[in-house]
Design a protein around this motif. Structure first.
Motif, PDB file in Angstrom:
ATOM      1  N   SER A  68       0.805  -1.221   0.000  1.00  0.00           N
ATOM      2  CA  SER A  68       0.000   0.000   0.000  1.00  0.00           C
ATOM      3  C   SER A  68       0.835   1.267   0.000  1.00  0.00           C
ATOM      4  O   SER A  68       0.302   2.357  -0.146  1.00  0.00           O
ATOM      5  N   LYS A  69       2.154   1.148   0.154  1.00  0.00           N
ATOM      6  CA  LYS A  69       2.961   2.346   0.367  1.00  0.00           C
ATOM      7  C   LYS A  69       3.935   2.649  -0.779  1.00  0.00           C
ATOM      8  O   LYS A  69       5.020   3.167  -0.560  1.00  0.00           O
ATOM      9  N   PHE A  70       3.528   2.322  -2.011  1.00  0.00           N
ATOM     10  CA  PHE A  70       4.392   2.666  -3.143  1.00  0.00           C
ATOM     11  C   PHE A  70       4.330   4.143  -3.456  1.00  0.00           C
ATOM     12  O   PHE A  70       5.292   4.737  -3.902  1.00  0.00           O
ATOM     13  N   SER A  71       3.146   4.707  -3.248  1.00  0.00           N
ATOM     14  CA  SER A  71       2.958   6.109  -3.602  1.00  0.00           C
ATOM     15  C   SER A  71       2.996   6.958  -2.346  1.00  0.00           C
ATOM     16  O   SER A  71       2.578   6.512  -1.282  1.00  0.00           O
ATOM     17  N   ALA A  72       3.480   8.187  -2.498  1.00  0.00           N
ATOM     18  CA  ALA A  72       3.466   9.117  -1.376  1.00  0.00           C
ATOM     19  C   ALA A  72       2.041   9.493  -0.994  1.00  0.00           C
ATOM     20  O   ALA A  72       1.785   9.992   0.086  1.00  0.00           O
ATOM     21  N   GLY A  73       1.130   9.275  -1.911  1.00  0.00           N
ATOM     22  CA  GLY A  73      -0.276   9.510  -1.607  1.00  0.00           C
ATOM     23  C   GLY A  73      -0.628  10.983  -1.502  1.00  0.00           C
ATOM     24  O   GLY A  73       0.240  11.852  -1.442  1.00  0.00           O
ATOM     25  N   VAL A  74      -1.913  11.214  -1.430  1.00  0.00           N
ATOM     26  CA  VAL A  74      -2.372  12.589  -1.251  1.00  0.00           C
ATOM     27  C   VAL A  74      -1.856  13.124   0.073  1.00  0.00           C
ATOM     28  O   VAL A  74      -1.490  14.303   0.192  1.00  0.00           O
ATOM     29  N   GLU A  75      -1.783  12.235   1.074  1.00  0.00           N
ATOM     30  CA  GLU A  75      -1.318  12.696   2.387  1.00  0.00           C
ATOM     31  C   GLU A  75       0.141  13.148   2.330  1.00  0.00           C
ATOM     32  O   GLU A  75       0.540  14.065   3.045  1.00  0.00           O
ATOM     33  N   GLY A  76       0.931  12.491   1.489  1.00  0.00           N
ATOM     34  CA  GLY A  76       2.330  12.883   1.363  1.00  0.00           C
ATOM     35  C   GLY A  76       2.467  14.257   0.736  1.00  0.00           C
ATOM     36  O   GLY A  76       3.220  15.109   1.214  1.00  0.00           O
ATOM     37  N   LEU A  77       1.724  14.461  -0.341  1.00  0.00           N
ATOM     38  CA  LEU A  77       1.775  15.760  -1.006  1.00  0.00           C
ATOM     39  C   LEU A  77       1.251  16.852  -0.082  1.00  0.00           C
ATOM     40  O   LEU A  77       1.824  17.938   0.010  1.00  0.00           O
ATOM     41  N   ALA A  78       0.182  16.531   0.624  1.00  0.00           N
ATOM     42  CA  ALA A  78      -0.410  17.512   1.528  1.00  0.00           C
ATOM     43  C   ALA A  78       0.580  17.877   2.623  1.00  0.00           C
ATOM     44  O   ALA A  78       0.709  19.048   2.996  1.00  0.00           O
ATOM     45  N   CYS A  79       1.269  16.878   3.133  1.00  0.00           N
ATOM     46  CA  CYS A  79       2.229  17.129   4.221  1.00  0.00           C
ATOM     47  C   CYS A  79       3.298  18.118   3.765  1.00  0.00           C
ATOM     48  O   CYS A  79       3.618  19.084   4.470  1.00  0.00           O
ATOM     49  N   CYS A  80       3.845  17.885   2.579  1.00  0.00           N
ATOM     50  CA  CYS A  80       4.900  18.778   2.082  1.00  0.00           C
ATOM     51  C   CYS A  80       4.354  20.175   1.805  1.00  0.00           C
ATOM     52  O   CYS A  80       5.015  21.179   2.098  1.00  0.00           O
ATOM     53  N   ALA A  81       3.160  20.235   1.256  1.00  0.00           N
ATOM     54  CA  ALA A  81       2.565  21.534   0.964  1.00  0.00           C
ATOM     55  C   ALA A  81       2.269  22.297   2.258  1.00  0.00           C
ATOM     56  O   ALA A  81       2.523  23.508   2.354  1.00  0.00           O
ATOM     57  N   LEU A  82       1.757  21.602   3.246  1.00  0.00           N
ATOM     58  CA  LEU A  82       1.471  22.255   4.536  1.00  0.00           C
ATOM     59  C   LEU A  82       2.758  22.804   5.145  1.00  0.00           C
ATOM     60  O   LEU A  82       2.786  23.909   5.700  1.00  0.00           O
ATOM     61  N   ALA A  83       3.818  22.007   5.043  1.00  0.00           N
ATOM     62  CA  ALA A  83       5.086  22.436   5.639  1.00  0.00           C
ATOM     63  C   ALA A  83       5.603  23.693   4.951  1.00  0.00           C
ATOM     64  O   ALA A  83       6.159  24.590   5.589  1.00  0.00           O
ATOM     65  N   ARG A  84       5.394  23.737   3.656  1.00  0.00           N
ATOM     66  CA  ARG A  84       5.835  24.927   2.916  1.00  0.00           C
ATOM     67  C   ARG A  84       4.994  26.137   3.296  1.00  0.00           C
ATOM     68  O   ARG A  84       5.510  27.223   3.527  1.00  0.00           O
ATOM     69  N   GLU A  85       3.686  25.939   3.359  1.00  0.00           N
ATOM     70  CA  GLU A  85       2.785  27.051   3.695  1.00  0.00           C
ATOM     71  C   GLU A  85       3.020  27.553   5.110  1.00  0.00           C
ATOM     72  O   GLU A  85       3.002  28.750   5.377  1.00  0.00           O
ATOM     73  N   ALA A  86       3.201  26.606   6.040  1.00  0.00           N
ATOM     74  CA  ALA A  86       3.341  26.987   7.451  1.00  0.00           C
ATOM     75  C   ALA A  86       4.753  27.408   7.805  1.00  0.00           C
ATOM     76  O   ALA A  86       4.996  27.919   8.898  1.00  0.00           O
ATOM     77  N   GLN A  87       5.676  27.180   6.877  1.00  0.00           N
ATOM     78  CA  GLN A  87       7.079  27.497   7.134  1.00  0.00           C
ATOM     79  C   GLN A  87       7.565  26.811   8.410  1.00  0.00           C
ATOM     80  O   GLN A  87       8.238  27.394   9.254  1.00  0.00           O
ATOM     81  N   ALA A  88       7.157  25.551   8.555  1.00  0.00           N
ATOM     82  CA  ALA A  88       7.551  24.760   9.721  1.00  0.00           C
ATOM     83  C   ALA A  88       7.443  23.286   9.340  1.00  0.00           C
ATOM     84  O   ALA A  88       6.652  22.932   8.462  1.00  0.00           O
ATOM     85  N   PRO A  89       8.219  22.418  10.005  1.00  0.00           N
ATOM     86  CA  PRO A  89       8.084  20.983   9.699  1.00  0.00           C
ATOM     87  C   PRO A  89       6.684  20.509  10.084  1.00  0.00           C
ATOM     88  O   PRO A  89       6.092  20.996  11.051  1.00  0.00           O
ATOM     89  N   VAL A  90       6.169  19.558   9.311  1.00  0.00           N
ATOM     90  CA  VAL A  90       4.842  19.008   9.589  1.00  0.00           C
ATOM     91  C   VAL A  90       4.919  17.495   9.616  1.00  0.00           C
ATOM     92  O   VAL A  90       5.543  16.882   8.751  1.00  0.00           O
ATOM     93  N   LYS A  91       4.294  16.914  10.620  1.00  0.00           N
ATOM     94  CA  LYS A  91       4.130  15.445  10.652  1.00  0.00           C
ATOM     95  C   LYS A  91       2.664  15.153  10.360  1.00  0.00           C
ATOM     96  O   LYS A  91       1.775  15.627  11.061  1.00  0.00           O
ATOM     97  N   LEU A  92       2.423  14.403   9.325  1.00  0.00           N
ATOM     98  CA  LEU A  92       1.056  14.043   8.975  1.00  0.00           C
ATOM     99  C   LEU A  92       0.981  12.529   8.881  1.00  0.00           C
ATOM    100  O   LEU A  92       1.536  11.944   7.951  1.00  0.00           O
ATOM    101  N   MET A  93       0.383  11.912   9.857  1.00  0.00           N
ATOM    102  CA  MET A  93       0.226  10.458   9.865  1.00  0.00           C
ATOM    103  C   MET A  93      -1.258  10.147   9.878  1.00  0.00           C
ATOM    104  O   MET A  93      -2.028  10.790  10.595  1.00  0.00           O
ATOM    105  N   LEU A  94      -1.651   9.173   9.094  1.00  0.00           N
ATOM    106  CA  LEU A  94      -3.060   8.788   9.066  1.00  0.00           C
ATOM    107  C   LEU A  94      -3.414   8.020  10.347  1.00  0.00           C
ATOM    108  O   LEU A  94      -2.554   7.414  10.973  1.00  0.00           O
ATOM    109  N   ASN A  95      -4.692   8.060  10.713  1.00  0.00           N
ATOM    110  CA  ASN A  95      -5.118   7.269  11.866  1.00  0.00           C
ATOM    111  C   ASN A  95      -5.662   5.924  11.388  1.00  0.00           C
ATOM    112  O   ASN A  95      -5.719   5.668  10.177  1.00  0.00           O
ATOM    113  N   ARG A  96      -6.026   5.073  12.328  1.00  0.00           N
ATOM    114  CA  ARG A  96      -6.373   3.698  11.975  1.00  0.00           C
ATOM    115  C   ARG A  96      -7.589   3.650  11.046  1.00  0.00           C
ATOM    116  O   ARG A  96      -7.649   2.844  10.115  1.00  0.00           O
TER     117      ARG A  96
END
Lengths: 742, 209, 326
Positions: free
Chosen positions: A254-282
């Motif tokens: 299931s983890k071949f692609s960075a997924g929408v969550e991966g792209l979102a994480c990087c975009a959020l980090a850029r927008e917020a000018q801070a590191p972001v941890k985005l992990m999905l819940n169960r």
């Protein structure tokens, strides 16, 4: 090394000598005559202590100064259109540092969980508080989450059989007409989720335009490429992009692609000018990261009295997600060579999360149907199931596996001679039975990859590749291959994986990591050995080709330098080599892929319908077995996952809303320690000859056979097949009630 | 320093341990261990303390050391350990107490740290997987996990180690049925159970607890 | 979870007072509560912790053969309690010892277990609004996915009561004490559960802020035996699909007294006195037990997906009866 060599290939009593053209520059290939020192032994997992001690840092464990927590806001409807998205209220919430839209107004919503927006805040709870303030308006449409109600679905009658007529097929109809015994059955499976324990997600940190990402990934370079492209497409000036995945808590496809969550994480980090941890819940793991689709299979086939299969007609329907793809079911070709056959498959779309490859995609479900059908056909024809397989399966490795496995398992004695009746000596409340099934897989490996090997003057050795070890033990493979070449102990080799600034390597899919990377790693080590050999030869005044590496010593025989003394000859710059993956040797392979045979025994409780698996046995090959203990772990693990799929796992959806009801570990049931049967795994090492190591993949093949073996065991116990996975007590009770004389 | 209070009406009050100089806010939650057999309470009723909803600092005793950490009342022990103290051995997997990946020991007993409020963990002895190794030294149980290859992806492993450790501490030489029983609250997706049983048995045989 | 204040009282009266507030909720270990808060199906402004009240609410004590189990006693403590040794108390030990997981049992309290909310997946998700959750007009499970839901005793809500200790303690004729508004009251345990478990009725009959302080198990005669059995889909952590708590007294090869309480098949733990009566005066036999099991499940109203609970429930009851009569 170049030119033609003679390799002794195969295993045990099935060997052959083959002339193989070895590409110019590759390390001399191993074969059956090779005497290994550490390859094939019970070497410990290199990163085992890091994992056991809790010191291994997975993506989920990365904490960076000033780090924010990301969250995806998701659709609550299964189908429709997003008509409005309002983010300002969420932006004003305490702790919120960035809110971005993922789906624009006007775009389609395709399943419950579809990504709409993303939020970064100073804690996950604050992000969740803010998520409730995101203004979402939908135009909902009627949805369908049941593939058997989808357009193009077959008609299924009350007994669960496909009721549509078979279309005429001259050859197949003819063969069925001539068969001594004909049988038909409809088989069904449910959606299984990968359920990796570490959820999908990333930690992203920008340093100006340079992006550094920790990702729970089974394809570091795949993620890297996706993220780099996506950030640029988003309009961010992007410099270097590095992905880290030193430890990954499961992937299973299931983890071949960075997924929408991966792209979102990087975009959020850029927008917020801070590191972001985005992990999905169960819940998100179960509903938004792909799955093994459901399938409905109908088979009809014919066999002669002597056990030879003569006709095979298969139609299957995949229960897929909104993209209507990925639902195919594989069939055991090794029984069907040359017979009149037809195979039809249709994928059906539903308004749910689309499929993603899951450990041997298509295979556990397809083999469940096929192997149970064969057992039913065998029973009808009065043939022992093992005999039926052996009569139709001429594959030389698997023939040996059937023989070894049946013998070790005690097949003849273990079979219930009167299915549906208790066996002598057993408590009559319980019915015992056993079953078997086959496995087949490719996993020859290939592609491009690199590996850096370094030998330092202080005697330390490094081997480095940027792909990932998701639990297969690839790091340990790297260390053992290097140690084998250099004649030292594996513990002396530091193997590093998971950072994309190291040489590239494959995604962990198709069970190809080891077969793809092993030759590259060995090549790098072999080149390093040649260089060190030259230094030692010069020092001792002997020809380079006389220098051996064994037992931690280097030299022509007498004298021998100790490893440390040999390395002292290296200057301040280490010996550093780059391994290369040569193409698989043409026409060289003893076998194109791997086989596998499994046996299972069950006890069925006639009062409660509970199936207890008492024991399981696998005989599995994977080309040259590089690490015996770790290979066995893979096989045993796949068997347990297969058992869990056969007996417990299914996605349950509420039809009215399209939402998963058991998106947790309470009611999505995974086999636990108390469910463990006695298990045994026999590794059959085969010198395959297609690369300089001859290793073939292993992660998936044992998944293929396990559920089928268990379903067959249940059939032998009850005498009535349970044709619908998972084999839950309610279904078992129905089967029990259908026994003759019940 | 402990100060005990009694109720003249005879109903017992919980004992509280005061630490010199520590703020009152840091000492919610009774320490049962501080309650002694001797004596009833005698002073007037102490009013309830109210914490939060915002953050404040508490003290948690982890692996023998007192650690200060800022938490909200809704912060779980798991989040406090992982996100605020960088003790990431215990894992966030299901967050609902169904998989055991977050297992830590509370007064020597395995509990789901995801279902424990950080504030409720005050006054207890907390043991995390990090306590079982130090640099190159490691508990025999960990060594046997490695020797028996009781891990693959490793994400369930710290939780498994803690449940296994507790099993050995409690039973010394557990039989297979006891091992299954004690580990029944831990899930492994990679299927390492058999190896884990072997690691526990090996540790028990060698007398390691 | 949504933000809340944690209220830490130092005596029972303050706890009860703080919990009076309509937006406050009581918490023992919080095993069930935290699940509900994380799902955001509840959002109390105050959470009133009972954990500090160890003196009032903890401990197992015996006086004149009667056992007092403090509300805060954990399932693990009950499973291992010396005071509960012996065949008479097996049902309580077994119910406590098989619930959930070791980790949960080390924290979960007996009172919390008795008053936990039903485990219906519609109820427990903020994404659904059902009648029992006071968020919608109907029971969603009745016409939706209901394989784990009730087959007996349901009206307009098919939630299932998940507690293992409730049937066990009911089978033992337990009583419970509560504290509210400065007063203590002791009642039969059956009064903790509603007579008619309709949708708009809570899982228990406690008033806002009423605190269970202890459970009381009456003295047991020497010939008493009890047993708890449940069915599941897997042996590791799983919720019961059916459960039976049985208490028998045997003398001279005959059953002289019997109690049967079913769990996991109804919105409340379900005593089956009519079925239990059939045992009295008879010698144990599989034939008798089959008859009794049929009687216990008379009037079953299975839903579309849970008909299996009838034969399985009967089998589990039979098994429990056999175990008691051994």
């Amino acid at each position: 090394m170049k030119g033609e060599v003679e390799l002794k290939l195969g295993f045990g009593s099935h060997t052959e000598t083959r002339k193989v053209e070895v590409p110019d520059g590759d390390a001399p290939p191993w074969d059956l005559n090779t005497r290994f020192t550490v390859v094939g032994t019970d070497t410990d997992r290199l990163d085992g202590m890091q994992k056991a001690s809790g010191r291994a840092k997975y993506t989920y464990d990365i904490n960076l100064p000033g780090m924010l927590y990301g969250l995806i806001v998701r659709s609550t409807i299964a189908r429709g259109k997003l008509t409005a998205l309002e983010l300002e209220e969420a932006r004003k919430m305490p702790g919120v540092r960035a809110v971005i839209a993922i789906k624009e107004a006007g775009k389609k919503v395709r399943f419950v969980g579809d990504e709409i927006a993303a939020i970064a805040a100073s804690s996950i709870d604050l992000a969740r508080d803010a998520a409730e303030k995101v203004g979402i308006t939908y135009e909902a449409e009627d949805h369908n989450v049941d593939y058997l109600q989808a357009q193009g679905a077959p008609v299924v009658d009350d007994s669960g059989s496909v009721a549509d007529d078979w279309t005429a097929h001259e050859k197949v109809d003819g063969a069925l007409g001539k068969a001594d015994v004909v049988h038909t059955g409809t088989y069904r499976t449910e959606v299984q989720t990968h359920s990796s324990l570490e959820s999908h997600g990333q930690v992203a940190r920008w340093d100006g335009d340079d992006l550094e990402v920790w990702s729970s990934s089974q394809a570091t370079f795949g993620h890297r490429g996706e993220l780099a492209a996506a950030m640029q497409a988003r309009g961010y000036k992007t410099g270097s992009v590095v992905v880290h995945a030193e430890f990954v808590g499961g992937g299973f496809g299931s983890k071949f692609s960075a997924g929408v969550e991966g792209l979102a994480c990087c975009a959020l980090a850029r927008e917020a000018q801070a590191p972001v941890k985005l992990m999905l819940n169960r819940f998100e793991e179960h509903t938004c990261t792909g799955n093994r689709p459901a399938v409905l299979i109908q088979i009809r086939g014919g066999v002669q009295k002597d056990g030879k299969l003569v006709a095979w007609d298969w139609r299957s329907f995949g229960g897929c997600g909104h993209n209507g793809g990925g639902g195919g079911a594989a069939q055991p070709d090794h029984y069907l060579g040359g017979i009149d056959q037809r195979r039809d498959h249709k994928d059906l779309a539903t308004d749910t999360d689309p499929a993603r490859p899951m450990r041997a995609p298509g295979h556990p479900q397809g083999y469940f149907g096929a192997e149970l059908f064969l057992d039913e056909l065998a029973m009808k024809a009065g043939i022992d199931p093992l005999e039926l397989r052996q009569k139709n399966d001429k594959q030389v490795i698997r023939s040996e596996q059937w023989r070894m496995g049946a013998d070790k398992f005690g097949w003849q004695k273990a079979r219930n001679p009167k299915p549906g009746s208790p066996m002598p000596g057993d408590d009559p409340r319980f019915l015992r039975g056993c079953g078997l099934a086959s496995a087949r897989w490719g996993g020859m490996g290939g592609g491009q990859s690199g590996c850096t090997c370094r030998i330092h003057a202080d005697g330390t050795v490094e081997t480095r590749n940027g792909a990932q070890d998701i639990g297969t033990g690839m790091k340990t493979v790297m260390a053992v291959l290097t140690a084998e070449e250099l004649g030292i102990a594996p513990a002396m080799v530091k193997a590093t994986m998971g950072h994309t600034n190291d040489p590239s390597g494959p995604g962990s899919g198709g069970s190809t990591t080891t077969p793809s990377l092993a030759p590259t790693v060995r090549h790098a080590a072999w080149l390093a050995r040649l260089e060190l050999g030259k230094l030692v030869a010069k020092q001792l005044g002997v020809p380079a080709e006389t220098v051996k590496f064994a037992g931690g010593k280097v030299g022509p025989g007498a004298p021998m330098l100790s490893w440390d003394d040999a390395c002292k000859l290296i200057g301040p710059n280490p010996i550093e080599t780059q391994g290369k993956r040569f193409p698989n040797y043409k026409d060289a392979a003893f076998n194109n892929g791997v086989c596998g045979a499994q046996f299972a025994e069950v006890l069925v409780d006639t009062w409660t319908g509970i199936v207890k698996v008492t024991r399981m046995l696998a005989v599995q090959d994977c080309g040259v077995v590089l690490l015996k203990k770790l290979a066995e772990s893979q096989v045993l693990g796949a068997m347990i996952q297969g058992m869990s799929y056969a007996l417990h796992e299914q996605r349950l959806l509420d039809r009215r809303s399209g939402r998963m009801l058991n998106g947790d570990f309470n009611n999505y049931k995974i086999a636990g320690p108390a469910d463990m049967p006695e298990m045994e795994c026999i590794m059959l090492s085969v010198a395959n000859g297609h690369t300089n190591t001859g290793a073939v993949g292993l992660g998936e093949p044992p998944s293929v056979a396990a559920p089928a073996a268990i379903a067959n065991a249940v059939f032998n116990a009850i005498g009535v097949p349970v044709r619908h996975l998972p084999i839950t007590p309610d279904k078992v009770l129905v089967a029990l009630s259908q026994r003759k004389g019940a | 320093m402990t100060r005990e209070v009694e109720d003249p009406h005879g109903s017992a009050f919980s004992r509280r341990a005061f630490l010199k100089g520590a703020s009152v806010a840091g000492i919610a939650g009774a320490t049962a261990s501080a309650a002694t057999a001797a004596g009833k309470t005698l002073l007037g009723r102490r009013k309830p303390e109210v914490f939060g909803p915002g953050e404040h600092e508490i003290q948690l005793k982890i692996n023998g050391k007192q650690r200060l950490v800022k938490v909200e009342p809704r912060t779980t022990l798991l989040d406090a350990l992982r996100e605020r103290l960088d003790l990431t051995g215990a894992k966030q997997i299901c967050d609902r107490g169904a998989c055991g990946g977050c297992t830590v020991l509370l007064d020597g007993e395995p509990v789901n740290s995801c279902l424990t409020l950080a504030m409720d963990a005050q006054g207890h002895e907390l043991t995390t997987v990090e306590s079982l190794s130090d640099g190159d030294k490691s508990h025999p149980l960990l060594q046997n996990f490695v020797a028996c290859d009781a891990m693959q992806c490793g994400f369930c492993t710290p939780g498994m180690v803690m449940s296994s450790y507790a099993c050995l501490q409690k039973r010394g030489k557990p039989d297979r049925a006891q091992i299954r029983h004690d580990l029944a609250g831990n899930i492994c997706r990679c299927g390492t159970y058999g190896r884990i049983f072997a690691a526990i048995e090996r540790t028990a045989q060698a007398g390691g607890r | 979870m949504k933000p809340f204040s944690l209220v830490v009282p130092h005596n029972l009266a303050d706890a009860a007072e703080a919990a009076q507030k309509p937006t406050a909720v009581l918490k023992a270990a919080g095993i069930d509560l935290l699940d509900r808060l994380k799902e955001r199906i509840e959002a109390p402004t105050e959470v009133v912790s009972l954990l500090p009240l160890k003196d009032e609410l903890a401990g197992i004590a015996e006086a004149n053969g009667e056992l007092r189990i403090g509300a805060l006693v954990t399932l693990a403590q009950i499973a291992d309690a010396a005071a509960l040794a012996g065949p008479a108390f097996a049902v309580i030990r077994e119910a406590a010892g098989t619930a959930a997981t070791p980790q949960v049992r080390n924290r979960a309290t007996v009172a919390g277990n008795l008053v936990q909310k039903a485990r219906c997946w519609y109820l427990r998700s903020a994404a659904f609004g059902c009648l029992h959750g006071r968020k919608g007009p109907a029971c969603l499970a009745m016409t939706g996915e209901n394989r784990y839901h009730s087959i007996l005793g349901w009206h307009d809500c098919v939630r299932v009561h998940p507690s293992s200790l409730a049937p066990a303690l009911l089978a033992m004729d337990a009583e419970y004490t509560t504290f509210a508004g400065g007063k203590t009251q002791r009642r039969k345990l059956g009064e903790l559960y509603p007579k008619e478990a309709k949708a708009l009725v809570d899982e228990h009959t406690l008033a806002q802020g009423e605190i269970i302080t202890a459970l009381h198990v009456p003295p047991q005669p020497a010939d008493a035996r009890s047993c708890y059995r449940e069915s599941r889909e897997k042996l590791s952590f799983d919720w019961a699909t059916t459960a039976a708590a049985v208490r028998l007294q045997l003398a001279g090869g005959k059953i002289t007294a019997a109690t049967i309480v079913l769990g996991a098949v109804a919105p409340v733990p379900l005593p089956r006195p009519e079925a239990a009566k059939l045992l009295v005066g008879k010698a144990p036999s599989d034939e008798l037990f089959k008859q009794v099991a049929e009687a216990a499940f008379t009037g079953a109203m299975p839903l579309a997906q849970n008909a299996y609970k009838v034969p399985v429930g009967m089998a589990v009851l039979r098994e429990a009866l056999h175990e008691c009569a051994r």
